[in-house]
Design a protein around this motif. Sequence first.
Motif, PDB file in Angstrom:
ATOM      1  N   ILE A 131      29.309  -8.096 -16.629  1.00  0.00           N
ATOM      2  CA  ILE A 131      29.197  -8.119 -15.261  1.00  0.00           C
ATOM      3  C   ILE A 131      28.118  -8.213 -14.841  1.00  0.00           C
ATOM      4  O   ILE A 131      26.980  -7.833 -15.097  1.00  0.00           O
ATOM      5  CB  ILE A 131      29.843  -6.744 -15.041  1.00  0.00           C
ATOM      6  N   ASP A 132      27.952  -9.210 -13.651  1.00  0.00           N
ATOM      7  CA  ASP A 132      26.448  -9.529 -13.033  1.00  0.00           C
ATOM      8  C   ASP A 132      26.903 -10.031 -11.677  1.00  0.00           C
ATOM      9  O   ASP A 132      27.537 -10.783 -11.418  1.00  0.00           O
ATOM     10  CB  ASP A 132      25.480 -10.405 -13.763  1.00  0.00           C
ATOM     11  N   THR A 133      25.966  -9.535 -10.689  1.00  0.00           N
ATOM     12  CA  THR A 133      26.371 -10.061  -9.497  1.00  0.00           C
ATOM     13  C   THR A 133      25.958 -11.483  -8.939  1.00  0.00           C
ATOM     14  O   THR A 133      26.209 -11.979  -8.101  1.00  0.00           O
ATOM     15  CB  THR A 133      25.547  -9.081  -8.153  1.00  0.00           C
ATOM     16  N   ALA A 134      25.315 -11.982 -10.019  1.00  0.00           N
ATOM     17  CA  ALA A 134      24.626 -13.404  -9.896  1.00  0.00           C
ATOM     18  C   ALA A 134      25.918 -14.225 -10.315  1.00  0.00           C
ATOM     19  O   ALA A 134      25.404 -15.486 -10.235  1.00  0.00           O
ATOM     20  CB  ALA A 134      23.298 -13.528 -10.480  1.00  0.00           C
ATOM     21  N   TYR A 135      26.770 -13.915 -10.841  1.00  0.00           N
ATOM     22  CA  TYR A 135      27.780 -14.748 -11.544  1.00  0.00           C
ATOM     23  C   TYR A 135      28.714 -15.448 -10.609  1.00  0.00           C
ATOM     24  O   TYR A 135      29.785 -15.157 -10.248  1.00  0.00           O
ATOM     25  CB  TYR A 135      28.891 -14.037 -12.322  1.00  0.00           C
ATOM     26  N   SER A 136      28.165 -16.421 -10.111  1.00  0.00           N
ATOM     27  CA  SER A 136      28.942 -17.378  -9.125  1.00  0.00           C
ATOM     28  C   SER A 136      29.611 -18.237  -9.969  1.00  0.00           C
ATOM     29  O   SER A 136      29.441 -18.430 -11.174  1.00  0.00           O
ATOM     30  CB  SER A 136      27.948 -18.379  -8.404  1.00  0.00           C
ATOM     31  N   PRO A 137      30.633 -19.172  -9.311  1.00  0.00           N
ATOM     32  CA  PRO A 137      31.668 -20.174 -10.039  1.00  0.00           C
ATOM     33  C   PRO A 137      30.625 -21.051 -10.825  1.00  0.00           C
ATOM     34  O   PRO A 137      30.813 -21.556 -12.058  1.00  0.00           O
ATOM     35  CB  PRO A 137      32.344 -20.769  -8.977  1.00  0.00           C
ATOM     36  N   GLU A 138      29.443 -21.458 -10.204  1.00  0.00           N
ATOM     37  CA  GLU A 138      28.458 -22.413 -10.990  1.00  0.00           C
ATOM     38  C   GLU A 138      27.886 -21.696 -12.152  1.00  0.00           C
ATOM     39  O   GLU A 138      27.759 -22.499 -13.143  1.00  0.00           O
ATOM     40  CB  GLU A 138      27.434 -22.953 -10.051  1.00  0.00           C
ATOM     41  N   ILE A 139      27.397 -20.483 -12.098  1.00  0.00           N
ATOM     42  CA  ILE A 139      26.705 -20.008 -13.094  1.00  0.00           C
ATOM     43  C   ILE A 139      27.644 -19.736 -14.098  1.00  0.00           C
ATOM     44  O   ILE A 139      27.492 -19.865 -15.386  1.00  0.00           O
ATOM     45  CB  ILE A 139      26.136 -18.429 -12.510  1.00  0.00           C
ATOM     46  N   ILE A 140      28.952 -19.260 -13.944  1.00  0.00           N
ATOM     47  CA  ILE A 140      29.880 -19.044 -14.846  1.00  0.00           C
ATOM     48  C   ILE A 140      30.299 -20.298 -15.764  1.00  0.00           C
ATOM     49  O   ILE A 140      30.290 -20.380 -16.791  1.00  0.00           O
ATOM     50  CB  ILE A 140      31.114 -18.316 -14.415  1.00  0.00           C
ATOM     51  N   ALA A 141      30.417 -21.360 -14.975  1.00  0.00           N
ATOM     52  CA  ALA A 141      30.537 -22.542 -15.697  1.00  0.00           C
ATOM     53  C   ALA A 141      29.536 -22.927 -16.606  1.00  0.00           C
ATOM     54  O   ALA A 141      29.806 -23.441 -17.661  1.00  0.00           O
ATOM     55  CB  ALA A 141      30.924 -23.533 -14.587  1.00  0.00           C
ATOM     56  N   GLN A 142      28.152 -22.860 -16.108  1.00  0.00           N
ATOM     57  CA  GLN A 142      27.052 -23.179 -17.048  1.00  0.00           C
ATOM     58  C   GLN A 142      27.200 -22.410 -18.370  1.00  0.00           C
ATOM     59  O   GLN A 142      26.436 -22.687 -19.215  1.00  0.00           O
ATOM     60  CB  GLN A 142      25.912 -23.089 -16.123  1.00  0.00           C
ATOM     61  N   LEU A 143      27.379 -20.914 -17.995  1.00  0.00           N
ATOM     62  CA  LEU A 143      27.568 -20.045 -19.221  1.00  0.00           C
ATOM     63  C   LEU A 143      28.404 -20.610 -20.042  1.00  0.00           C
ATOM     64  O   LEU A 143      28.059 -20.285 -21.376  1.00  0.00           O
ATOM     65  CB  LEU A 143      27.677 -18.588 -18.802  1.00  0.00           C
ATOM     66  N   LYS A 144      29.421 -20.952 -19.925  1.00  0.00           N
ATOM     67  CA  LYS A 144      30.519 -21.311 -20.480  1.00  0.00           C
ATOM     68  C   LYS A 144      30.259 -22.573 -21.468  1.00  0.00           C
ATOM     69  O   LYS A 144      30.556 -22.820 -22.640  1.00  0.00           O
ATOM     70  CB  LYS A 144      32.105 -21.609 -19.995  1.00  0.00           C
ATOM     71  N   VAL A 145      29.374 -23.488 -20.949  1.00  0.00           N
ATOM     72  CA  VAL A 145      28.901 -24.799 -21.329  1.00  0.00           C
ATOM     73  C   VAL A 145      27.742 -24.400 -22.635  1.00  0.00           C
ATOM     74  O   VAL A 145      27.803 -24.558 -23.488  1.00  0.00           O
ATOM     75  CB  VAL A 145      28.172 -25.666 -20.305  1.00  0.00           C
TER      76      VAL A 145
END
Length: 251
Positions: free
Chosen positions: A70-84
């Motif tokens: 959980i993190d307030t910075a987890y935007s869709p763009e950030i989540i997509a990059q984390l999965k990459v």
Amino acid sequence: MDLTEFDRLFDKKNYKRHPWEISRKKVLFKLLSASEIKFPIKRIVDIGGGDAYIINEIFKHKLADEYFTIDTAYSPEIIAQLKVNYGENSIHYVQNLTDYFNTFPTKENVLFLCMDVLEHLENEDEILQHLTRKNNYFLFAVPAFQTVFSQHDLLLGHYRRYNLKQLEKLLTKNQFQISDKGYYFSSLLLVRWIESIFNKNKKASIDNWTGTTFKSKLLVVILQLDFAFTRVIQKFGIKIYGLSCYCICKK
């Protein structure tokens, strides 16, 4: 999480992870293995998960059936990059605790990790008020000693540092039952104290480590020996202070 962690997400190829991060991960695993918690547990939730390094390392060790960060910075763009960066896996990325509790309710036992998060909040109740359900486990860790608060803390977005008594008081006030507590990284405390006096404009952070591979490995070994020595000494009732302190709790 530390604000600087997200600066490196889109440069994984050239990124060098700070030895402090690696050492903190190893401390976490040792604290959990020595705790009363039986693994694998149903669910592990990493609050303030930052660049998701910790939860992905836990996932590799199969310590739970379900994994959340959980993190307030987890935007869709950030989540997509984390999965990459980490590959597609069963880790859930959630933006805040309210969404987590509303979307993923469970009556099973949960281990909540809250490592180096409370110091980022002007009021710790922003998190603690959500952690009310019984029969869950919690690991809190925070930077220690306001006397070494410095430009480095401001760079990372810290409001304060704690001592162990302050952390205990905060948690017991919120009905957490503490089963283990202590300090770690004693050798870094003197280093940080000197820096707070002579290097007030320090710009180094965990996202811009430039040390060699040998230096990184050496520092990790030193910090692990530091932690092992502190744990042994504490078993004899001797308190050794460190740059961080922790409490393992249950409700």
